[in-house]
Motif scaffolding. Structure first.
Motif, PDB file in Angstrom:
ATOM      1  N   ASP A 104      28.269 -57.459  15.212  1.00  0.00           N
ATOM      2  CA  ASP A 104      27.499 -56.229  15.338  1.00  0.00           C
ATOM      3  C   ASP A 104      26.298 -56.172  14.400  1.00  0.00           C
ATOM      4  O   ASP A 104      25.642 -55.134  14.286  1.00  0.00           O
ATOM      5  CB  ASP A 104      28.392 -55.008  15.107  1.00  0.00           C
ATOM      6  CG  ASP A 104      29.080 -55.025  13.745  1.00  0.00           C
ATOM      7  OD1 ASP A 104      29.077 -56.083  13.087  1.00  0.00           O
ATOM      8  OD2 ASP A 104      29.627 -53.980  13.340  1.00  0.00           O
ATOM      9  N   LEU A 105      25.998 -57.302  13.734  1.00  0.00           N
ATOM     10  CA  LEU A 105      24.825 -57.370  12.858  1.00  0.00           C
ATOM     11  C   LEU A 105      23.889 -58.459  13.348  1.00  0.00           C
ATOM     12  O   LEU A 105      24.347 -59.542  13.745  1.00  0.00           O
ATOM     13  CB  LEU A 105      25.229 -57.686  11.413  1.00  0.00           C
ATOM     14  CG  LEU A 105      25.997 -56.632  10.633  1.00  0.00           C
ATOM     15  CD1 LEU A 105      26.308 -57.157   9.231  1.00  0.00           C
ATOM     16  CD2 LEU A 105      25.239 -55.316  10.556  1.00  0.00           C
ATOM     17  N   PRO A 106      22.573 -58.226  13.310  1.00  0.00           N
ATOM     18  CA  PRO A 106      21.637 -59.302  13.637  1.00  0.00           C
ATOM     19  C   PRO A 106      21.696 -60.410  12.593  1.00  0.00           C
ATOM     20  O   PRO A 106      22.254 -60.234  11.506  1.00  0.00           O
ATOM     21  CB  PRO A 106      20.276 -58.607  13.655  1.00  0.00           C
ATOM     22  CG  PRO A 106      20.454 -57.401  12.803  1.00  0.00           C
ATOM     23  CD  PRO A 106      21.869 -56.970  12.970  1.00  0.00           C
ATOM     24  N   ALA A 107      21.116 -61.542  12.922  1.00  0.00           N
ATOM     25  CA  ALA A 107      21.214 -62.720  12.059  1.00  0.00           C
ATOM     26  C   ALA A 107      20.753 -62.442  10.634  1.00  0.00           C
ATOM     27  O   ALA A 107      21.413 -62.844   9.668  1.00  0.00           O
ATOM     28  CB  ALA A 107      20.409 -63.863  12.672  1.00  0.00           C
ATOM     29  N   LEU A 108      19.627 -61.760  10.477  1.00  0.00           N
ATOM     30  CA  LEU A 108      19.095 -61.497   9.133  1.00  0.00           C
ATOM     31  C   LEU A 108      20.090 -60.712   8.294  1.00  0.00           C
ATOM     32  O   LEU A 108      20.309 -61.024   7.116  1.00  0.00           O
ATOM     33  CB  LEU A 108      17.770 -60.740   9.234  1.00  0.00           C
ATOM     34  CG  LEU A 108      17.101 -60.409   7.892  1.00  0.00           C
ATOM     35  CD1 LEU A 108      16.703 -61.687   7.157  1.00  0.00           C
ATOM     36  CD2 LEU A 108      15.875 -59.528   8.113  1.00  0.00           C
ATOM     37  N   ASP A 109      20.707 -59.707   8.877  1.00  0.00           N
ATOM     38  CA  ASP A 109      21.663 -58.892   8.127  1.00  0.00           C
ATOM     39  C   ASP A 109      22.947 -59.661   7.838  1.00  0.00           C
ATOM     40  O   ASP A 109      23.589 -59.438   6.805  1.00  0.00           O
ATOM     41  CB  ASP A 109      21.967 -57.602   8.882  1.00  0.00           C
ATOM     42  CG  ASP A 109      20.783 -56.650   8.898  1.00  0.00           C
ATOM     43  OD1 ASP A 109      19.916 -56.767   8.007  1.00  0.00           O
ATOM     44  OD2 ASP A 109      20.717 -55.798   9.791  1.00  0.00           O
TER      45      ASP A 109
END
Length: 255
Positions: A104-109
């Motif tokens: 549920d988090l994008p790669a950066l996060d």
């Protein structure tokens, strides 16, 4: 690595007589092993031989029945559970076969979260995460969620996350095991690059190609024991496969 070089490099990891028993079965049966700064060590052996137990001991995820595990001068047996959690956040980076990214988090996060858990402000963590992703060639995927990333991209995100806190030691558990051959080659090249700039690596694998290309030393396990150690002449420190285009990632060796 020559003997002279070994003489000036302190051990990052030291196991002394480590035994791990589950009931009447010894998963580790008196293992003693040293890994020096800058080495890339591959541990190989059949399923059930103790490889994963060894990795869990060094990661502070499990405790030995007897013997000592020391990482960067710290006896892990002296740490309580809170201390072990802090140790894992600050001293080791971990790369898994199946990535272990948060869907549920994008790669950066996903990458930045590792630093935020140590108290780094979110903006600063995201800035370093983006720098790492750029150096690993995936900055353009920073807003993508894991579900839409290829296997190779997900593993690069996982490696960036593992490097966020500049660990003294990078642990890799079958890092190419879930990848197709092309993605596996890319991750191998990345591991070679990281070792060439000073990152200490401990890898557990069934893949002889990964061991021969990425390791400077091979440790073979059987029945919870080290049965053979040998230098890998074509490994990471011997020139490897990635002499060109090495990534410019800051590791513990740069501090």
């Amino acid at each position: 690595m020559t003997n002279d070089q070994e003489g000036v490099r302190p051990p990052v990891v030291r196991l002394d007589g480590v035994r791990k028993a589950y009931g009447e079965t010894d998963a580790l049966a008196g293992v003693s092993l040293e890994i020096r700064a800058g080495e890339a060590v591959a541990v190989m052996g059949p399923s059930g031989c103790g490889k994963s137990t060894l990795l869990n001991m060094v990661a502070g995820l499990d405790r030995p029945t007897s013997g000592t595990v020391t990482v960067n001068g710290q006896d892990l047996g002296e740490l309580n559970e809170t201390g072990l959690a802090l140790y894992r956040r600050r001293q080791v980076g971990m790369v898994f076969q199946f990535f272990n990214l948060l869907d549920d988090l994008p790669a950066l996060d996903n990458v930045a979260l590792a630093a935020q858990l140590t108290g780094i402000p979110a903006r600063q963590a995201r800035r370093r995460a983006l720098e790492l992703m750029d150096e690993l060639g995936i900055a353009d995927r920073r807003n993508a969620y894991p579900a839409v990333l290829s296997g190779g991209e997900r593993q690069r995100v996982a490696v960036a996350r593992a490097l966020m806190n500049r660990p003294a030691l990078l642990l890799a558990d079958e890092p190419t095991g879930a990848l197709d051959s092309r993605s596996g080659e890319q991750v191998m090249d990345l591991l070679i690059d990281l070792n060439q700039i000073g990152q200490t690596l401990l890898m557990v694998t069934h893949d002889p190609l990964l061991a021969s290309r990425c390791a400077s030393r091979l440790v073979e396990f059987a029945d919870g024991r080290v049965v053979r150690e040998s230098a890998v002449t074509d490994g990471a420190e011997g020139g490897g496969a990635a002499a060109e285009g090495a990534v410019n990632v800051r590791t513990a060796a740069d501090r």
